[in-house]
Design a protein around this motif. Structure first.
Motif, PDB file in Angstrom:
ATOM      1  N   LYS A 232      33.804  -0.881  41.906  1.00 30.90           N
ATOM      2  CA  LYS A 232      34.280  -0.549  43.190  1.00 30.90           C
ATOM      3  C   LYS A 232      35.671  -0.056  42.880  1.00 30.90           C
ATOM      4  O   LYS A 232      36.511  -0.575  42.413  1.00 30.90           O
ATOM      5  N   GLY A 233      36.059   1.541  42.810  1.00 30.89           N
ATOM      6  CA  GLY A 233      37.468   1.921  42.634  1.00 30.89           C
ATOM      7  C   GLY A 233      37.920   1.895  40.931  1.00 30.89           C
ATOM      8  O   GLY A 233      38.828   2.026  40.715  1.00 30.89           O
ATOM      9  N   SER A 234      36.857   1.897  40.460  1.00 30.41           N
ATOM     10  CA  SER A 234      37.044   1.533  38.786  1.00 30.41           C
ATOM     11  C   SER A 234      37.317   2.953  38.056  1.00 30.41           C
ATOM     12  O   SER A 234      37.650   2.985  37.069  1.00 30.41           O
ATOM     13  N   PHE A 235      37.494   4.003  38.926  1.00 32.69           N
ATOM     14  CA  PHE A 235      37.765   5.496  38.315  1.00 32.69           C
ATOM     15  C   PHE A 235      39.261   5.764  38.527  1.00 32.69           C
ATOM     16  O   PHE A 235      40.034   5.510  39.567  1.00 32.69           O
ATOM     17  N   ASP A 236      39.963   6.556  37.477  1.00 32.73           N
ATOM     18  CA  ASP A 236      41.112   6.937  37.560  1.00 32.73           C
ATOM     19  C   ASP A 236      41.249   8.399  37.825  1.00 32.73           C
ATOM     20  O   ASP A 236      41.982   8.823  38.533  1.00 32.73           O
ATOM     21  N   PHE A 237      39.974   9.285  37.290  1.00 30.48           N
ATOM     22  CA  PHE A 237      39.992  10.420  37.493  1.00 30.48           C
ATOM     23  C   PHE A 237      38.603  10.914  37.419  1.00 30.48           C
ATOM     24  O   PHE A 237      37.584  10.343  36.841  1.00 30.48           O
ATOM     25  N   LEU A 238      37.954  11.573  38.541  1.00 32.73           N
ATOM     26  CA  LEU A 238      36.572  12.121  38.547  1.00 32.73           C
ATOM     27  C   LEU A 238      36.893  13.650  38.590  1.00 32.73           C
ATOM     28  O   LEU A 238      37.307  14.248  39.479  1.00 32.73           O
ATOM     29  N   GLY A 239      35.971  14.309  37.498  1.00 34.01           N
ATOM     30  CA  GLY A 239      35.829  15.958  37.454  1.00 34.01           C
ATOM     31  C   GLY A 239      34.247  16.039  37.549  1.00 34.01           C
ATOM     32  O   GLY A 239      33.679  15.258  36.856  1.00 34.01           O
ATOM     33  N   LEU A 240      33.975  16.698  38.353  1.00 28.24           N
ATOM     34  CA  LEU A 240      32.526  17.147  38.433  1.00 28.24           C
ATOM     35  C   LEU A 240      32.237  18.778  38.479  1.00 28.24           C
ATOM     36  O   LEU A 240      32.854  19.250  39.273  1.00 28.24           O
ATOM     37  N   ASN A 241      31.447  18.884  37.497  1.00 21.15           N
ATOM     38  CA  ASN A 241      30.941  20.408  37.712  1.00 21.15           C
ATOM     39  C   ASN A 241      29.365  20.259  37.598  1.00 21.15           C
ATOM     40  O   ASN A 241      28.696  19.570  36.947  1.00 21.15           O
ATOM     41  N   TYR A 242      28.943  21.010  38.527  1.00 22.96           N
ATOM     42  CA  TYR A 242      27.619  21.058  39.067  1.00 22.96           C
ATOM     43  C   TYR A 242      27.057  22.426  39.073  1.00 22.96           C
ATOM     44  O   TYR A 242      27.440  22.991  39.726  1.00 22.96           O
ATOM     45  N   TYR A 243      25.928  22.508  38.191  1.00 26.58           N
ATOM     46  CA  TYR A 243      25.367  23.749  38.142  1.00 26.58           C
ATOM     47  C   TYR A 243      23.846  23.532  38.326  1.00 26.58           C
ATOM     48  O   TYR A 243      23.348  22.849  37.824  1.00 26.58           O
ATOM     49  N   ASN A 244      23.189  24.583  39.249  1.00 24.20           N
ATOM     50  CA  ASN A 244      21.863  24.619  39.193  1.00 24.20           C
ATOM     51  C   ASN A 244      21.204  25.891  39.490  1.00 24.20           C
ATOM     52  O   ASN A 244      21.692  26.599  40.226  1.00 24.20           O
ATOM     53  N   ALA A 245      20.184  26.074  39.060  1.00 21.20           N
ATOM     54  CA  ALA A 245      19.465  27.416  39.044  1.00 21.20           C
ATOM     55  C   ALA A 245      18.366  27.275  40.198  1.00 21.20           C
ATOM     56  O   ALA A 245      17.363  28.185  40.132  1.00 21.20           O
ATOM     57  N   LEU A 246      17.991  26.200  40.886  1.00 15.80           N
ATOM     58  CA  LEU A 246      16.776  25.883  41.609  1.00 15.80           C
ATOM     59  C   LEU A 246      17.577  25.545  43.092  1.00 15.80           C
ATOM     60  O   LEU A 246      18.303  25.142  43.358  1.00 15.80           O
ATOM     61  N   TYR A 247      16.538  26.124  44.040  1.00 12.16           N
ATOM     62  CA  TYR A 247      16.778  26.018  45.401  1.00 12.16           C
ATOM     63  C   TYR A 247      15.741  24.692  45.915  1.00 12.16           C
ATOM     64  O   TYR A 247      14.810  24.532  45.011  1.00 12.16           O
TER      65      TYR A 247
END
Length: 75
Positions: free
Chosen positions: A33-48
């Motif tokens: 819990k709360g163990s992150f200093d930074f979170l970057g998220l790139n999310y790509y999806n080619a499906l519906y």
């Protein structure tokens, strides 16, 4: 992200997947819990994805856990 922000999986994940998830001890949960200093998220999806509430119960597998029908075409 729930494990690192709340210390456990979301309730919906637990209700759908149950025994496939590793269990966190109370100590592990506190450490996560709360163990992150930074979170970057790139999310790509080619499906519906469309909600699919019912699957043949005898046919459950990893790909049916999300309860969605996936396609490349938008409906």
């Amino acid at each position: 992200m729930d494990p690192i922000t709340n210390g456990d999986y979301p309730h919906i994940m637990d209700s759908l997947i149950r025994n496939k998830l590793p269990k966190f001890s109370e100590e592990e949960s506190k450490l996560l819990k709360g163990s992150f200093d930074f979170l970057g998220l790139n999310y790509y999806n080619a499906l519906y994805a469309a909600y699919a509430p019912q699957f043949n119960s005898g046919n459950k597998r990893y790909s049916t856990d999300p309860r969605v029908n996936q396609s490349r075409k938008h409906n």
